[in-house]
Write a protein that holds these residues in place. Sequence first.
Motif, PDB file in Angstrom:
ATOM      1  N   ASN A 188       0.942  -1.257   0.130  1.00 55.45           N
ATOM      2  CA  ASN A 188      -0.201   0.008  -0.147  1.00 55.45           C
ATOM      3  C   ASN A 188       0.864   1.195   0.102  1.00 55.45           C
ATOM      4  OD1 ASN A 188      -2.408   1.275  -0.151  1.00 55.45           O
ATOM      5  ND2 ASN A 188      -2.582   1.815   2.116  1.00 55.45           N
ATOM      6  N   GLN A 189       1.848   1.351  -0.588  1.00 55.47           N
ATOM      7  CA  GLN A 189       2.746   2.525  -0.814  1.00 55.47           C
ATOM      8  C   GLN A 189       3.552   2.427  -2.250  1.00 55.47           C
ATOM      9  OE1 GLN A 189       5.168   2.672   2.815  1.00 55.47           O
ATOM     10  NE2 GLN A 189       6.485   1.134   2.045  1.00 55.47           N
ATOM     11  N   GLY A 190       4.068   3.430  -2.534  1.00 51.42           N
ATOM     12  CA  GLY A 190       4.731   3.642  -3.722  1.00 51.42           C
ATOM     13  C   GLY A 190       4.410   4.479  -4.834  1.00 51.42           C
ATOM     14  N   THR A 191       5.215   4.925  -5.749  1.00 51.42           N
ATOM     15  CA  THR A 191       4.860   5.933  -6.813  1.00 51.42           C
ATOM     16  C   THR A 191       5.289   5.430  -8.232  1.00 51.42           C
ATOM     17  OG1 THR A 191       5.401   7.796  -5.154  1.00 51.42           O
ATOM     18  CG2 THR A 191       5.437   8.111  -7.653  1.00 51.42           C
ATOM     19  N   ILE A 192       4.838   5.586  -9.165  1.00 46.91           N
ATOM     20  CA  ILE A 192       5.046   5.332 -10.725  1.00 46.91           C
ATOM     21  C   ILE A 192       4.786   6.580 -11.274  1.00 46.91           C
ATOM     22  CG2 ILE A 192       4.240   4.145 -12.616  1.00 46.91           C
ATOM     23  CD1 ILE A 192       2.822   1.935 -10.545  1.00 46.91           C
ATOM     24  N   VAL A 193       5.899   6.824 -12.109  1.00 44.78           N
ATOM     25  CA  VAL A 193       5.746   8.059 -12.855  1.00 44.78           C
ATOM     26  C   VAL A 193       6.243   7.640 -14.364  1.00 44.78           C
ATOM     27  CG1 VAL A 193       7.040  10.230 -13.437  1.00 44.78           C
ATOM     28  CG2 VAL A 193       6.952   9.422 -11.088  1.00 44.78           C
ATOM     29  N   GLN A 194       5.255   8.162 -15.137  1.00 42.44           N
ATOM     30  CA  GLN A 194       5.201   7.773 -16.508  1.00 42.44           C
ATOM     31  C   GLN A 194       5.728   9.057 -17.336  1.00 42.44           C
ATOM     32  OE1 GLN A 194       4.435   5.115 -16.371  1.00 42.44           O
ATOM     33  NE2 GLN A 194       2.283   4.260 -16.397  1.00 42.44           N
ATOM     34  N   VAL A 195       6.657   8.890 -18.090  1.00 37.23           N
ATOM     35  CA  VAL A 195       7.274   9.931 -18.883  1.00 37.23           C
ATOM     36  C   VAL A 195       6.604  10.087 -19.976  1.00 37.23           C
ATOM     37  CG1 VAL A 195       9.452  11.117 -19.727  1.00 37.23           C
ATOM     38  CG2 VAL A 195       9.464   9.909 -17.242  1.00 37.23           C
ATOM     39  N   GLY A 196       5.805  10.899 -20.235  1.00 33.39           N
ATOM     40  CA  GLY A 196       4.926  11.146 -21.436  1.00 33.39           C
ATOM     41  C   GLY A 196       5.398  12.200 -22.316  1.00 33.39           C
ATOM     42  N   SER A 197       4.466  12.730 -23.107  1.00 34.61           N
ATOM     43  CA  SER A 197       4.848  13.636 -24.250  1.00 34.61           C
ATOM     44  C   SER A 197       3.717  14.663 -24.613  1.00 34.61           C
ATOM     45  CB  SER A 197       5.456  12.963 -25.639  1.00 34.61           C
ATOM     46  OG  SER A 197       5.575  13.658 -26.763  1.00 34.61           O
ATOM     47  N   ALA A 198       4.196  15.757 -24.995  1.00 35.81           N
ATOM     48  CA  ALA A 198       2.766  16.477 -25.707  1.00 35.81           C
ATOM     49  C   ALA A 198       2.224  16.022 -26.672  1.00 35.81           C
ATOM     50  CB  ALA A 198       3.264  17.830 -26.112  1.00 35.81           C
ATOM     51  N   LEU A 199       3.016  14.994 -27.326  1.00 35.01           N
ATOM     52  CA  LEU A 199       2.489  14.030 -28.324  1.00 35.01           C
ATOM     53  C   LEU A 199       1.186  12.955 -27.932  1.00 35.01           C
ATOM     54  CD1 LEU A 199       5.441  13.555 -30.713  1.00 35.01           C
ATOM     55  CD2 LEU A 199       3.823  15.445 -30.690  1.00 35.01           C
ATOM     56  N   ALA A 200       1.161  13.017 -26.865  1.00 37.02           N
ATOM     57  CA  ALA A 200       0.133  12.073 -26.093  1.00 37.02           C
ATOM     58  C   ALA A 200      -1.179  12.820 -26.301  1.00 37.02           C
ATOM     59  CB  ALA A 200       0.071  12.087 -24.541  1.00 37.02           C
ATOM     60  N   TYR A 201      -1.365  14.268 -26.647  1.00 38.32           N
ATOM     61  CA  TYR A 201      -2.572  15.169 -26.901  1.00 38.32           C
ATOM     62  C   TYR A 201      -2.539  15.399 -28.282  1.00 38.32           C
ATOM     63  CZ  TYR A 201      -3.146  15.785 -22.016  1.00 38.32           C
ATOM     64  OH  TYR A 201      -3.408  15.791 -20.653  1.00 38.32           O
ATOM     65  N   ARG A 202      -1.432  15.282 -29.141  1.00 36.22           N
ATOM     66  CA  ARG A 202      -1.487  15.924 -30.422  1.00 36.22           C
ATOM     67  C   ARG A 202      -0.599  15.048 -31.266  1.00 36.22           C
ATOM     68  NH1 ARG A 202      -4.266  17.975 -34.281  1.00 36.22           N
ATOM     69  NH2 ARG A 202      -3.220  16.116 -35.431  1.00 36.22           N
ATOM     70  N   GLY A 203      -1.118  14.283 -32.440  1.00 39.92           N
ATOM     71  CA  GLY A 203      -0.190  13.729 -33.144  1.00 39.92           C
ATOM     72  C   GLY A 203       0.389  14.455 -34.381  1.00 39.92           C
ATOM     73  N   ILE A 204       1.546  14.201 -34.722  1.00 41.08           N
ATOM     74  CA  ILE A 204       2.049  14.780 -35.818  1.00 41.08           C
ATOM     75  C   ILE A 204       2.692  14.002 -37.062  1.00 41.08           C
ATOM     76  CG2 ILE A 204       3.018  16.856 -34.114  1.00 41.08           C
ATOM     77  CD1 ILE A 204       5.617  15.578 -34.173  1.00 41.08           C
ATOM     78  N   PRO A 205       2.911  14.481 -38.021  1.00 39.89           N
ATOM     79  CA  PRO A 205       3.597  13.659 -39.198  1.00 39.89           C
ATOM     80  C   PRO A 205       4.802  13.069 -38.868  1.00 39.89           C
ATOM     81  CG  PRO A 205       3.013  15.929 -39.866  1.00 39.89           C
ATOM     82  CD  PRO A 205       2.881  15.835 -38.468  1.00 39.89           C
ATOM     83  N   LEU A 206       4.840  11.835 -39.635  1.00 38.91           N
ATOM     84  CA  LEU A 206       6.288  10.972 -39.478  1.00 38.91           C
ATOM     85  C   LEU A 206       6.420  10.279 -38.300  1.00 38.91           C
ATOM     86  CD1 LEU A 206       8.803  13.608 -41.078  1.00 38.91           C
ATOM     87  CD2 LEU A 206       7.271  12.058 -42.147  1.00 38.91           C
ATOM     88  N   GLN A 207       5.508  10.202 -37.243  1.00 36.05           N
ATOM     89  CA  GLN A 207       5.614   9.654 -35.964  1.00 36.05           C
ATOM     90  C   GLN A 207       4.250   8.894 -35.575  1.00 36.05           C
ATOM     91  OE1 GLN A 207       8.205  11.198 -32.916  1.00 36.05           O
ATOM     92  NE2 GLN A 207       8.716  13.061 -34.026  1.00 36.05           N
ATOM     93  N   ALA A 208       3.633   8.310 -36.225  1.00 36.48           N
ATOM     94  CA  ALA A 208       2.461   7.601 -36.165  1.00 36.48           C
ATOM     95  C   ALA A 208       2.612   6.590 -35.123  1.00 36.48           C
ATOM     96  CB  ALA A 208       1.823   7.137 -37.313  1.00 36.48           C
ATOM     97  N   ALA A 209       3.385   5.892 -35.152  1.00 35.49           N
ATOM     98  CA  ALA A 209       3.677   4.672 -34.061  1.00 35.49           C
ATOM     99  C   ALA A 209       3.926   5.581 -32.580  1.00 35.49           C
ATOM    100  CB  ALA A 209       4.751   3.797 -34.575  1.00 35.49           C
ATOM    101  N   TYR A 210       4.786   6.318 -32.617  1.00 34.46           N
ATOM    102  CA  TYR A 210       5.133   6.899 -31.383  1.00 34.46           C
ATOM    103  C   TYR A 210       4.076   7.589 -30.762  1.00 34.46           C
ATOM    104  CZ  TYR A 210       7.697   9.885 -28.053  1.00 34.46           C
ATOM    105  OH  TYR A 210       8.231  10.513 -26.898  1.00 34.46           O
ATOM    106  N   CYS A 211       3.436   8.401 -31.620  1.00 34.76           N
ATOM    107  CA  CYS A 211       2.212   9.395 -31.195  1.00 34.76           C
ATOM    108  C   CYS A 211       1.154   8.322 -30.620  1.00 34.76           C
ATOM    109  CB  CYS A 211       1.699  10.147 -32.311  1.00 34.76           C
ATOM    110  SG  CYS A 211       2.767  11.428 -32.719  1.00 34.76           S
ATOM    111  N   GLY A 212       0.976   7.328 -31.400  1.00 36.94           N
ATOM    112  CA  GLY A 212      -0.219   6.330 -31.151  1.00 36.94           C
ATOM    113  C   GLY A 212       0.181   5.993 -29.526  1.00 36.94           C
TER     114      GLY A 212
END
Length: 331
Positions: free
Chosen positions: A130-154
């Motif tokens: 019942n204790q601990g912390t998880i940090v997910q390092v995400g990206s602005a691309l979690a909100y907005r997909g851009i060209p050339l990075q379909a797999a990463y944005c998805g």
Amino acid sequence: MKDKVVVVTGASGGVGRAVVRMLGEKGAKIALIARGETGLANAAVEAGAEGGTAKVYPADMADHEQVEAVADEIEKDLGPIDVWVNVAFSSVFAPFTEVEPAEYERTTAVTYLGYVWGTRAALRRMRPRNQGTIVQVGSALAYRGIPLQAAYCGAKHAIKGFTESVRTELFNEGSDVQITMVQLPAVNTPQFDWVLSRLRRHPQPVPPIFQPEVAAQAVVFAAEHPARREYWVGGSTTATIIGERIAPGLIDRYLGRTGVKSQQTDDKRPTGVANLWEPADDGRDYGAHGSFDGRSKDHSVQVWLSQHRTLVLTALATAAAATAAGLATRR
């Protein structure tokens, strides 16, 4: 963070490497997970030089059996895991139709499922305590997909949805385990030197670009203060989120016109290195920084505001009270 056991995936280079150094400064006991053993070894030396304790655990985050096995080793060697930081990813720079199915699957397995398996391993050990912390390092691309990075944005979109789902389940069971996300802007990491590319020119981050140490500050702060569901780094992240909510259609058209050219340099070709299937840093250490030092910022107003939130809120409240008092006096 002194003497806390912290797991960092993708620890051999880039943001993960900068996070490891910063945790070393804070005296943490750090478990370093990645595939590239040369990069891992040097990252462990750097953490030790800063005052921390670091141990290397080579593993492929796309393989859930390997992830579970190293999690067992970590707790046997260092003790119960206090914090798990998911950073590891890979990608392909290419138009979607030029990405082979196996490459798309591999990118998704590393960048999305790697976070799933890391989170699963962490929760299997944290929930009973019942204790601990998880940090997910995400990206602005979690909100907005851009060209050339379909797999990463998805994958980054998927991580956000996955993390929100897990967070609600923890709330439902009344758990004290915390899970938070840090959404990054463009960062000057070796990603642009070692990710598989089919572009004619060398890939580059879309400005404004920040140094990995700026991202590391936010990640370590989030690990120490995980109650907030999400942290943002850099003004571009905020602008991306706001813009996507206000005018998504306009952003689609704008990125369609500008997004391909803005992600390629004018003066050099891709390196020819690709870390999708094998680590690029097994025989070479790439470190934390990429090749855009001259264009990268070493500070972020948003990170500073996050770290001094109480001070800022107090100052705003004091200013508001003074203004109200002044108006009352004039009346």
